[in-house]
Design an enzyme around this catalytic site. Structure first.
Site, PDB file in Angstrom:
ATOM      1  N   ASP A 143       0.831  -1.200   0.000  1.00 26.74           N
ATOM      2  CA  ASP A 143       0.000   0.000   0.000  1.00 26.74           C
ATOM      3  C   ASP A 143       0.868   1.253   0.000  1.00 26.74           C
ATOM      4  O   ASP A 143       1.972   1.257   0.562  1.00 26.74           O
ATOM      5  CB  ASP A 143      -0.907  -0.014   1.237  1.00 26.74           C
ATOM      6  CG  ASP A 143      -2.050   0.978   1.125  1.00 26.74           C
ATOM      7  OD1 ASP A 143      -2.356   1.417  -0.001  1.00 26.74           O
ATOM      8  OD2 ASP A 143      -2.641   1.328   2.165  1.00 26.74           O
ATOM      9  N   GLY A 144       0.341   2.308  -0.608  1.00 26.41           N
ATOM     10  CA  GLY A 144       0.998   3.610  -0.535  1.00 26.41           C
ATOM     11  C   GLY A 144       1.586   4.114  -1.836  1.00 26.41           C
ATOM     12  O   GLY A 144       2.190   5.192  -1.864  1.00 26.41           O
ATOM     13  N   ASN A 145       1.401   3.384  -2.935  1.00 25.58           N
ATOM     14  CA  ASN A 145       1.965   3.836  -4.213  1.00 25.58           C
ATOM     15  C   ASN A 145       1.423   5.199  -4.635  1.00 25.58           C
ATOM     16  O   ASN A 145       2.172   6.076  -5.070  1.00 25.58           O
ATOM     17  CB  ASN A 145       1.644   2.819  -5.315  1.00 25.58           C
ATOM     18  CG  ASN A 145       2.362   1.499  -5.127  1.00 25.58           C
ATOM     19  OD1 ASN A 145       3.370   1.419  -4.436  1.00 25.58           O
ATOM     20  ND2 ASN A 145       1.825   0.462  -5.744  1.00 25.58           N
ATOM     21  N   GLY A 146       0.089   5.351  -4.528  1.00 28.41           N
ATOM     22  CA  GLY A 146      -0.524   6.606  -4.952  1.00 28.41           C
ATOM     23  C   GLY A 146      -0.064   7.787  -4.124  1.00 28.41           C
ATOM     24  O   GLY A 146       0.248   8.859  -4.663  1.00 28.41           O
ATOM     25  N   VAL A 180      -6.960  -4.966   7.364  1.00 26.05           N
ATOM     26  CA  VAL A 180      -6.582  -6.120   6.542  1.00 26.05           C
ATOM     27  C   VAL A 180      -7.114  -6.035   5.124  1.00 26.05           C
ATOM     28  O   VAL A 180      -6.655  -6.760   4.238  1.00 26.05           O
ATOM     29  CB  VAL A 180      -7.027  -7.439   7.199  1.00 26.05           C
ATOM     30  CG1 VAL A 180      -6.391  -7.581   8.574  1.00 26.05           C
ATOM     31  CG2 VAL A 180      -8.550  -7.529   7.308  1.00 26.05           C
ATOM     32  N   ASN A 199     -10.710  -2.582  -6.107  1.00 28.04           N
ATOM     33  CA  ASN A 199      -9.938  -1.580  -6.843  1.00 28.04           C
ATOM     34  C   ASN A 199     -10.562  -1.187  -8.172  1.00 28.04           C
ATOM     35  O   ASN A 199     -10.159  -0.178  -8.776  1.00 28.04           O
ATOM     36  CB  ASN A 199      -8.505  -2.076  -7.087  1.00 28.04           C
ATOM     37  CG  ASN A 199      -7.646  -2.066  -5.847  1.00 28.04           C
ATOM     38  OD1 ASN A 199      -6.667  -2.808  -5.761  1.00 28.04           O
ATOM     39  ND2 ASN A 199      -7.995  -1.241  -4.858  1.00 28.04           N
TER      40      ASN A 199
END
Length: 241
Positions: free
Chosen positions: A19-22, A194, A67
């Site tokens: 998580d956290g790419n954006g 989760v 998504n």
């Protein structure tokens, strides 16, 4: 840091919610897809580190059933990224003895991507090193629902008796039926949930939530987390005498 965590109680199967790419891209005033491309590069580093740490199975959450709610531009970009990633990495996986599997509901994915997934699985079926499982169009509830449907069909056909349905029977119908349950689930980016990932399989997994955004996550941090895992006392509901 030890060469292998096998002797120190390290996990055999690690699952990661990447998580956290954006947010990583936004912080750099770049499009979200820029972050997804940066995150894809991190996968290679983590996969390559697994043998050193004694991790036999690595499962990564690439795209969830939820998504699809993202913008059409981002979803299309992600699908293109997955196709390019599999095409680019396929030979490297074979060379590095990495066996690749995909879990999730495949029919909604486009035909070209599904064909590449099938090809990657076939090309690496003989590999005996790290087992890399990529969760693509995956959701834990969806997986359990699909497994239950297949189980019900077997009961209706007489291949399975209702009284034989128990917590040992259902896992045989899950996407992960050939994999051990994860020992450790890691989520990056500071979110402590989760997110519908491996709900059945992670019933007794240890969880570690870290603030690091996925494009900044690497082998060194993985090693620190595995060392922390080795210090945990896993009792599975029991109490030590």
């Amino acid at each position: 840091m030890p060469d292998s965590f096998r002797e120190t109680g390290g996990p055999r199967h690690v699952a990661i919610i990447m998580d956290g790419n954006g947010r990583w891209a936004t912080m750099r005033h770049r499009p979200r897809l820029f972050g997804h491309h940066a995150g894809a590069k991190r996968v290679r580093e983590v996969v390559e580190a697994c043998p050193e740490f004694g991790v036999k199975y690595l499962t990564i959450f690439a795209f969830s059933t939820e998504n699809w709610r993202r913008t059409q531009v981002e979803v299309a970009g992600l699908m293109s990224l997955f196709r390019r990633y599999i095409t680019k990495e396929m030979q490297a996986f074979v060379k590095e003895n990495v066996r690749v599997r995909f879990i999730g509901d495949r029919p909604r994915l486009d035909a070209k991507l599904r064909a590449l997934m099938d090809e990657a699985e076939a090309m690496t079926a003989h590999c005996t090193g790290t087992n890399l499982t990529i969760a693509l169009n995956y959701g834990g509830r969806d997986e359990v629902a699909r497994a239950t449907r297949r189980l019900a069909e077997d009961v209706r056909a007489g291949r399975l008796q209702p009284e034989d349905v128990n917590e040992e029977t259902l896992p045989r119908y899950l996407d992960t039926h050939v994999l051990p349950d994860p020992d450790l689930v890691i989520r990056t980016s500071g979110e402590a949930r989760v997110s519908n990932f491996l709900l059945w399989q992670s019933a007794y997994s240890e969880y570690i939530f870290v603030d690091t955004l996925w494009p900044d996550f690497g082998a060194d941090e993985l090693g620190r987390l595995l060392a922390a895992f080795a210090e945990r006392d896993r009792r599975y509901g029991a109490v030590k005498a």
